[in-house]
Write a protein that holds these residues in place. Structure first.
Motif, PDB file in Angstrom:
ATOM      1  N   UNK A   1      -8.077   1.312   3.905  1.00 47.11           N
ATOM      2  CA  UNK A   1      -7.812  -0.029   3.893  1.00 47.11           C
ATOM      3  C   UNK A   1      -6.471   0.121   4.607  1.00 47.11           C
TER       4      UNK A   1
ATOM      5  N   UNK B   1       0.770  -1.730  -0.318  1.00 44.95           N
ATOM      6  CA  UNK B   1      -0.094  -0.386   0.422  1.00 44.95           C
ATOM      7  C   UNK B   1       1.444   1.134  -0.353  1.00 44.95           C
TER       8      UNK B   1
ATOM      9  N   UNK C   1       2.058   2.318  -3.124  1.00 47.18           N
ATOM     10  CA  UNK C   1       1.260   3.029  -4.070  1.00 47.18           C
ATOM     11  C   UNK C   1       1.111   4.447  -3.829  1.00 47.18           C
TER      12      UNK C   1
ATOM     13  N   UNK D   1      -5.561  11.023  -1.943  1.00 49.74           N
ATOM     14  CA  UNK D   1      -6.734  12.116  -2.061  1.00 49.74           C
ATOM     15  C   UNK D   1      -7.504  10.165  -2.207  1.00 49.74           C
ATOM     16  N   UNK D   2      -6.983   9.045  -2.160  1.00 51.90           N
ATOM     17  CA  UNK D   2      -8.160   8.378  -2.228  1.00 51.90           C
ATOM     18  C   UNK D   2      -8.677   7.651  -1.297  1.00 51.90           C
ATOM     19  N   UNK D   3      -9.764   8.123  -0.801  1.00 55.19           N
ATOM     20  CA  UNK D   3     -10.296   7.630   0.995  1.00 55.19           C
ATOM     21  C   UNK D   3     -10.478   6.074   0.335  1.00 55.19           C
ATOM     22  N   UNK D   4     -10.616   5.816  -0.126  1.00 56.92           N
ATOM     23  CA  UNK D   4     -10.249   3.243   0.092  1.00 56.92           C
ATOM     24  C   UNK D   4      -9.209   3.422   0.938  1.00 56.92           C
ATOM     25  N   UNK D   5      -8.401   3.464  -0.049  1.00 55.95           N
ATOM     26  CA  UNK D   5      -6.772   3.634   0.447  1.00 55.95           C
ATOM     27  C   UNK D   5      -6.624   3.726   1.584  1.00 55.95           C
TER      28      UNK D   5
END
Lengths: 247, 247
Positions: free
Chosen positions: B167, B105, B108, B160-164
DNA sequence: TCTTTGTATATTGTCAACAATCTACAAAAC
DNA sequence: GTTTTGTAGATTGTTGACAATATACAAAGA
């Protein structure tokens, strides 16, 4: 302690005991609702009524509420206070985000599997891919879809990393909430997708971590593009590219 | 509809309404228990008694049970039917697994941030790192630890990736269950760790996705090694290596 | 003394009732 | 006719009681 071993370990009894010990009503309700969502009997946006669900499953509202909490935490349901619970809606923006995370996880899966995969596991994967090939030849989406899910789930299982598995499953579950809607005109893509799956297995079999990682990343990226085409959208945001080895 | 705008939007009232609308007793209990675990007032293995918790927070057992369900789903608690709930114990094997997922993660995160980071965000990161530097100079682990968490959390927020983000947070929360125990003799490592954080910021600032990705991966791998040293274990399993660009 | 068995206690699992809140719709005011 | 207000019904939030299960400990037997 000594005569413990004298007990007949009837495997049926054994599993029955474990079933009773682990499965409370809450767990059962949770699994059932998850199943209903997975099979599409409940679809995104649907409202779930506590009393109705309780009635239908023959339990009281307590366990149902607890199951709702758990499912809300996994992202399958959304709870609004004093208004009710709904099957979660996943926007295309969220689907984007999920695809990006999934790509990262799948890259890890590929890298790892290239190092540790065993021959019988490769065989198992090829069996699944063969099934997908047949389904694709018949344009049978209903047969193809669960095989696709199983293929990727199996890959992650083979890594032996249970945390990775739960993380992956959570993500993919949410993605399915979106895809179910967008799975209409997929027919033409089945053959392409199957080719990608073969490529993944071959890359893993080659033992080259970079190659396997790239194969999986590209597959996820391609899946994301198919999602967009299915919704008539071209290319909003650039997902992180697979990187070549050169400089 | 037209005179809606005439209403005085007192910001205090506004937040109060939102608070009442979103926070049920269950949510409050959930947050409180999560806080107790985070601050170490509850530690791994502790048993939580439904009635005691309910009594202490002045609510009945219902909301407490729902909060337990939710927290069990996030991995902070473990529920055993008819036996009770316990603060989850994370074994070193699980910690390994989590580190591996986290590395993926964070790679990324690095790749993404190198592409999109803004100057004011870099500044914010450098402020945090400065704080860590001061804490490290004073060997002040209690000051260092929360800054470290905040640094990495901020990084993920900036994608800005709320799912990331969700997680990532889930994973890190579980890791903290392990690290709290193993954080005793960390003193010597603070300076090393700070250096790595600086390197991460510089790599992101350079705009080179590969470099930023590598910096974060290496930092996570180093953290994993520090964990092992703190437990007197050498090197059980090989975590996926950062790959150089050369063939 | 050690094991086994039975019992009392504590704790969790489930349920049904009550309170608080929202929704839908009809009546009143403009 | 449109908007507002009020009321009835439905749904959720919370609670306390009861049933089922596990735990601790004492008594009986080897």
């Amino acid at each position: 302690m000594s005569n413990m071993n004298a007990i007949q370990h009837n495997p049926t009894h054994h599993t029955t005991i474990q079933l009773l010990q682990s499965h409370s009503l809450t767990t059962l309700v949770q699994q059932e609702i998850a199943r209903l969502i997975e099979t599409g009997e409940l679809s995104a946006g649907d409202k779930l009524n506590e009393w109705s669900v309780a009635e239908r499953l023959g339990v009281s509202r307590g366990p149902v509420r607890e199951a709702f909490r758990a499912l809300a935490e996994t992202g399958l349901l959304r709870m609004e206070k004093n208004r009710g619970v709904f099957v979660r809606q996943v926007s295309i923006k969220e689907a984007e985000e999920i695809y990006e995370v999934r790509a990262a996880l799948d890259q890890l899966v590929g890298r790892r599997l290239a190092e540790i995969i065993r021959p019988e596991q490769l065989k198992e994967l090829r069996v699944i891919v063969n099934g997908m090939e047949k389904a694709a030849a018949k344009q049978d989406v209903d047969a193809y879809y669960p095989l696709n899910l199983r293929f990727h789930d199996t890959l992650v299982q083979f890594t032996g990393n249970s945390k990775l598995l739960t993380t992956y499953r959570r993500i993919v579950n949410e993605l399915n909430l979106y895809r179910r809607d967008a799975l209409a005109g997929e027919k033409g893509n089945l053959l392409v997708s199957t080719r990608e799956h073969k490529k993944i297995v071959d890359a893993i079999a080659s033992g080259d971590p970079d190659r396997a990682s790239r194969a999986l990343h590209d597959h996820v990226a391609a899946g994301r593009e198919r999602m967009h085409r299915a919704h008539g959208i071209r290319e909003p945001v650039q997902i992180t590219r697979a990187r070549k080895k050169s400089t």
